[in-house]
Design a protein around this motif. Structure first.
Motif, mmCIF file in Angstrom:
data_model
loop_
_atom_site.group_PDB
_atom_site.id
_atom_site.type_symbol
_atom_site.label_atom_id
_atom_site.label_comp_id
_atom_site.label_asym_id
_atom_site.label_seq_id
_atom_site.Cartn_x
_atom_site.Cartn_y
_atom_site.Cartn_z
ATOM 1 N N ARG A 171 0.837 -1.211 0.000
ATOM 2 C CA ARG A 171 0.000 0.000 0.000
ATOM 3 C C ARG A 171 0.867 1.253 0.000
ATOM 4 N N ALA A 172 1.916 1.242 0.798
ATOM 5 C CA ALA A 172 2.813 2.403 0.850
ATOM 6 C C ALA A 172 3.455 2.640 -0.509
ATOM 7 N N LEU A 173 3.885 1.566 -1.170
ATOM 8 C CA LEU A 173 4.518 1.722 -2.483
ATOM 9 C C LEU A 173 3.504 2.130 -3.551
ATOM 10 N N ALA A 174 2.249 1.726 -3.406
ATOM 11 C CA ALA A 174 1.210 2.154 -4.348
ATOM 12 C C ALA A 174 0.970 3.655 -4.228
ATOM 13 N N ILE A 175 1.030 4.160 -3.002
ATOM 14 C CA ILE A 175 0.843 5.592 -2.766
ATOM 15 C C ILE A 175 2.059 6.379 -3.236
ATOM 16 N N ASP A 176 3.262 5.853 -2.928
ATOM 17 C CA ASP A 176 4.504 6.550 -3.278
ATOM 18 C C ASP A 176 5.556 5.546 -3.740
ATOM 19 N N PRO A 177 5.661 5.335 -5.059
ATOM 20 C CA PRO A 177 6.619 4.354 -5.580
ATOM 21 C C PRO A 177 8.093 4.737 -5.359
ATOM 22 N N GLU A 178 8.337 5.938 -4.870
ATOM 23 C CA GLU A 178 9.709 6.378 -4.593
ATOM 24 C C GLU A 178 9.994 6.424 -3.088
ATOM 25 N N ASN A 179 9.233 5.685 -2.317
ATOM 26 C CA ASN A 179 9.390 5.652 -0.862
ATOM 27 C C ASN A 179 10.493 4.656 -0.499
ATOM 28 N N GLY A 180 11.673 5.176 -0.236
ATOM 29 C CA GLY A 180 12.819 4.324 0.083
ATOM 30 C C GLY A 180 12.602 3.481 1.322
ATOM 31 N N ASP A 181 11.953 4.051 2.335
ATOM 32 C CA ASP A 181 11.708 3.289 3.564
ATOM 33 C C ASP A 181 10.807 2.089 3.305
ATOM 34 N N ALA A 182 9.845 2.226 2.402
ATOM 35 C CA ALA A 182 8.962 1.099 2.082
ATOM 36 C C ALA A 182 9.763 -0.030 1.429
ATOM 37 N N TYR A 183 10.689 0.316 0.538
ATOM 38 C CA TYR A 183 11.537 -0.725 -0.073
ATOM 39 C C TYR A 183 12.405 -1.409 0.983
ATOM 40 N N LEU A 184 12.910 -0.614 1.923
ATOM 41 C CA LEU A 184 13.746 -1.193 2.978
ATOM 42 C C LEU A 184 12.930 -2.140 3.855
ATOM 43 N N GLN A 185 11.696 -1.756 4.169
ATOM 44 C CA GLN A 185 10.841 -2.640 4.968
ATOM 45 C C GLN A 185 10.486 -3.901 4.191
ATOM 46 N N ARG A 186 10.208 -3.743 2.908
ATOM 47 C CA ARG A 186 9.906 -4.925 2.089
ATOM 48 C C ARG A 186 11.123 -5.844 2.027
ATOM 49 N N ALA A 187 12.311 -5.260 1.970
ATOM 50 C CA ALA A 187 13.530 -6.069 1.953
ATOM 51 C C ALA A 187 13.650 -6.893 3.224
ATOM 52 N N HIS A 188 13.368 -6.272 4.375
ATOM 53 C CA HIS A 188 13.433 -7.009 5.646
ATOM 54 C C HIS A 188 12.469 -8.196 5.621
ATOM 55 N N LEU A 189 11.267 -7.978 5.105
ATOM 56 C CA LEU A 189 10.272 -9.044 5.061
ATOM 57 C C LEU A 189 10.640 -10.121 4.041
ATOM 58 N N THR A 190 11.207 -9.707 2.922
ATOM 59 C CA THR A 190 11.563 -10.640 1.856
ATOM 60 C C THR A 190 12.763 -11.494 2.230
ATOM 61 N N ALA A 191 13.621 -10.983 3.093
ATOM 62 C CA ALA A 191 14.842 -11.704 3.462
ATOM 63 C C ALA A 191 14.557 -13.062 4.100
ATOM 64 N N PHE A 192 13.352 -13.263 4.618
ATOM 65 C CA PHE A 192 12.998 -14.557 5.204
ATOM 66 C C PHE A 192 12.912 -15.656 4.143
ATOM 67 N N GLU A 193 12.667 -15.263 2.887
ATOM 68 C CA GLU A 193 12.412 -16.257 1.849
ATOM 69 C C GLU A 193 13.323 -16.155 0.632
ATOM 70 N N ASP A 194 13.791 -14.959 0.294
ATOM 71 C CA ASP A 194 14.508 -14.773 -0.961
ATOM 72 C C ASP A 194 15.581 -13.693 -0.772
ATOM 73 N N LEU A 195 16.811 -14.131 -0.552
ATOM 74 C CA LEU A 195 17.889 -13.180 -0.264
ATOM 75 C C LEU A 195 18.220 -12.287 -1.462
ATOM 76 N N SER A 196 18.151 -12.820 -2.678
ATOM 77 C CA SER A 196 18.484 -11.969 -3.828
ATOM 78 C C SER A 196 17.414 -10.890 -4.037
ATOM 79 N N ALA A 197 16.148 -11.225 -3.840
ATOM 80 C CA ALA A 197 15.095 -10.205 -3.943
ATOM 81 C C ALA A 197 15.233 -9.191 -2.809
ATOM 82 N N ALA A 198 15.602 -9.667 -1.624
ATOM 83 C CA ALA A 198 15.808 -8.756 -0.496
ATOM 84 C C ALA A 198 16.959 -7.806 -0.801
ATOM 85 N N GLU A 199 18.047 -8.341 -1.366
ATOM 86 C CA GLU A 199 19.176 -7.478 -1.717
ATOM 87 C C GLU A 199 18.750 -6.398 -2.703
#
Length: 183
Positions: free
Chosen positions: A18-46
């Motif tokens: 939702r945050a990225l839909a509102i603001d696709p340039e929200n760096g903090d949202a990408y960082l939070q998504r990276a933290h969540l993605t790191a549980f399953e896919d390290l390359s996507a998290a990177e």
């Protein structure tokens, strides 16, 4: 417990989307998504960490998170250490970046003195920070032979958390080594 974790992960992902839909340039949202993605896919998290850091280059937490992902590949641990050092330079008052990983990376480089100095700098600002207290107790006892210092540090750690098993083990060893040095 696993079900609650999965539910929290799903909810976190929905909020980030939702945050990225509102603001696709929200760096903090990408960082939070990276933290969540790191549980399953390290390359996507990177990829998300790098995108988030490109948009939010002053995020100490982002550099520490990327370092955690890179740490999983032994060939990239030097880069991970550089990222942890960068996180510490950005926010030296925050012990939340993974000081333990930084210390282990310094061990790999045989930089025991550097690890000890890093821990000292963290403890100057946060004297009750348990990970730093225990690591420095280990270094002083097992690697530097400074057993009296190790005893003091482990006792400080146990004053914060009397049930901390790791500190108890190192403290016992430090007392034994101190006794041998006196004998």
């Amino acid at each position: 417990r696993a079900e609650r974790f999965e539910a929290a992960l799903r909810e976190g992902r929905e909020l980030v989307q939702r945050a990225l839909a509102i603001d696709p340039e929200n760096g903090d949202a990408y960082l939070q998504r990276a933290h969540l993605t790191a549980f399953e896919d390290l390359s996507a998290a990177e990829a998300d960490f790098r995108k988030g850091l490109a948009l939010s280059p002053n995020s100490a937490e982002g550099y520490a998170g990327l370092a955690t992902v890179l740490y999983e590949d032994p060939a990239r641990r030097e880069e991970a250490l550089q990222l942890l050092e960068r996180a510490r330079r950005i926010d030296p008052l925050e012990p939340g970046y993974d000081v333990t990983k930084a210390v282990f990376l310094m061990y790999e480089r045989s930089d025991i003195s550097g690890a000890d100095k890093l821990l000292s700098s963290v403890l100057e600002r946060h004297p009750r920070y348990l990970p730093a207290l225990v690591r420095q107790c280990e270094i002083r006892s097992m690697l530097l032979g400074r057993h009296a210092d190790a005893v003091r540090l482990c006792e400080q750690a146990l004053a914060v958390d009397p049930l901390l098993e790791e500190a108890r083990r190192v403290l016992i060893r430090a007392y034994l080594d101190l006794d041998e040095a006196v004998a």
